[in-house]
Design a protein around this motif. Structure first.
Motif, short mmCIF file in Angstrom:
data_model
loop_
_atom_site.label_atom_id
_atom_site.label_comp_id
_atom_site.label_asym_id
_atom_site.label_seq_id
_atom_site.Cartn_x
_atom_site.Cartn_y
_atom_site.Cartn_z
N SER A 122 -3.17 5.25 5.78
CA SER A 122 -4.04 6.22 5.84
C SER A 122 -3.72 7.64 6.54
O SER A 122 -4.25 7.91 7.39
CB SER A 122 -5.23 5.75 6.59
OG SER A 122 -5.64 4.31 5.82
N GLY A 133 -2.27 9.36 11.40
CA GLY A 133 -2.39 7.99 10.54
C GLY A 133 -2.40 6.79 11.47
O GLY A 133 -2.59 7.09 12.46
N GLN A 164 0.83 -1.29 0.25
CA GLN A 164 0.04 0.10 0.07
C GLN A 164 0.73 1.10 -0.02
O GLN A 164 1.95 1.24 0.32
CB GLN A 164 -0.93 0.02 1.22
CG GLN A 164 -2.00 -1.29 1.30
CD GLN A 164 -2.86 -0.83 2.43
OE1 GLN A 164 -3.71 0.02 2.20
NE2 GLN A 164 -2.97 -1.72 3.33
N ASN A 200 -3.04 11.45 6.87
CA ASN A 200 -3.91 12.62 6.59
C ASN A 200 -2.72 13.88 6.83
O ASN A 200 -2.40 14.16 7.90
CB ASN A 200 -5.02 12.74 7.25
CG ASN A 200 -5.74 14.01 7.05
OD1 ASN A 200 -5.10 15.25 7.00
ND2 ASN A 200 -7.03 13.98 6.91
#
Length: 293
Positions: A249, A257, A196, A251
Motif C-alpha cells: 500500500s 506505506g 501482492q 503511496n
C-alpha cells in the motif's frame, strides 16, 4: 609550602579555563565520519561462501546470501520515505560494512528494521552499529543514531535460516529526541497475504551503484519457488541494499506505506531478482521485543 603553591597554580589554571571556555577534555571524534561512511563496503562483499548452482537446488542444498538484492532506479518522488529509509553502518569482524534500514512506528519511537545478517552474521554480532536516515553521500541530515541493542529472530540467531533473515535495532535518543519524533515512521504489518504488488527501497553500494542514492523497485511479487518461502520481485539492486524496506500500500505522493519485508538475498544464477523474508509471527514477536526494549 610546596603543596600550597601547587594548589594555588591548579586553582588559577582551572579559573582560566573556565573564563576562556576551554574544555577540560576535547570532544571525541565520531567513529563514522563522512569518509568512513563512504569507505564502508556492502556487507555481502565481505561474505565468502560457495556459489549456489541449479544442481545444488536440485539436490536441495541451502542457499546463501549473494549480491544482496537488485534495483530499479533513483527515487525522485520525495515524501516520508526519504527520511525514514537510510543506510546502516557497522563493523563486521573489524571491517567497515553497510546495509540499509527503515524507521517504523513503535511504542518506544526508536525501532529500525533491517535484515538479520545486518545485525549478526556467521555467529558474530556487528559492532559500532549506527543508522543514518536520509543518508546523502557522506552526510547525515538527520544525525547518526547509535544502536542501544540489536536483535534478530530466534531462527536467524540460532542457525541463520534465510527464511527468517530479519533484524531490528533499538537506537538511543539523539539530542534528547527519539528517532521517529525526528524523521517520522512507516507502518509495519505481519501475516499479510502473499503475491501482492510492493515497493522496495535501499542504498545499493556495489556496482553499478555507489551507495549515495536511495534506489527503489516496484511491481508484482511472487513466492520463491526454489529454496525458501520468501517474497520475490524483479529488481536489480546490488550489495548494500540489504535490510531496505518492502512496502505494501505504498503511496508515491506521500512516500508512505506499510512495511512487510526487507531486502535479503539473491540467487547468483538468477540475476535481476531479489527476495525478502515473509513477516510472520516470528517477525512480529521480534518487533514486540524491540518496541518494548
Amino acid at each position: 609550602m610546596k603543596h600550597t603553591k601547587t594548589a594555588v597554580i591548579t586553582a588559577i589554571l582551572a579559573l582560566a579555563f573556565a573564563l576562556v571556555g576551554i574544555p577540560a577534555q576535547a570532544a571525541a571524534k565520531p567513529f563514522w565520519t563522512p569518509d568512513a561512511m563512504r569507505a564502508a563496503v556492502p556487507m555481502d562483499s565481505l561474505v565468502r561462501a560457495p556459489a549456489v548452482t541449479p544442481k545444488d537446488v536440485a539436490r536441495g542444498q541451502s542457499t546463501i546470501i549473494q549480491s544482496i538484492p537488485n534495483g530499479g532506479g533513483p527515487w525522485t518522488g520525495g515524501g516520508k520515505v526519504t527520511q525514514t529509509a537510510g543506510r546502516v553502518f557497522f563493523l563486521f569482524n573489524g571491517q567497515k560494512a553497510s546495509c540499509s534500514g527503515d524507521a517504523v512506528t513503535s511504542t518506544n519511537g526508536s525501532v529500525v528494521v533491517t535484515a538479520g545478517h545486518c545485525v549478526k552474521y556467521q555467529g558474530t554480532w556487528h559492532t559500532q552499529w549506527v543508522f543514518v536516515p536520509g543518508y546523502d553521500n557522506g552526510n547525515a541530515p538527520y544525525g547518526q543514531w547509535a544502536a542501544k541493542t540489536t536483535l534478530t529472530t530466534p531462527q536467524w540467531e540460532a542457525s541463520e535460516d534465510i527464511n527468517y533473515d530479519v533484524g531490528m535495532a533499538v537506537v538511543n535518543p539523539l539530542n534528547g529526541q527519539r528517532l521517529t519524533d525526528v524523521v517520522g515512521a512507516q507502518g509495519i504489518a505481519f501475516n499479510q497475504p502473499k503475491n501482492q504488488s510492493m515497493y522496495t527501497f535501499g542504498y545499493p553500494a556495489a556496482s553499478p551503484y555507489d551507495g549515495t542514492k536511495l534506489i527503489y523497485c516496484s511491481g508484482s511479487t511472487f513466492t520463491d519457488f526454489l529454496l525458501t518461502q520468501d517474497h520475490g520481485m524483479q529488481c536489480n539492486m546490488t550489495g548494500g541494499s540489504s535490510g531496505g524496506p518492502w512496502f505494501l500500500s505504498f503511496n508515491e505522493g506521500t512516500g508512505t506505506g506499510v512495511q512487510a519485508s526487507v531486502n535479503s538475498f539473491g540467487y547468483n544464477f538468477l540475476p535481476g531478482y531479489m527476495f525478502g523474508p515473509y513477516f510472520g509471527t516470528d517477525a512480529q514477536n521480534l518487533y514486540n521485543r524491540a518496541q518494548a526494549a
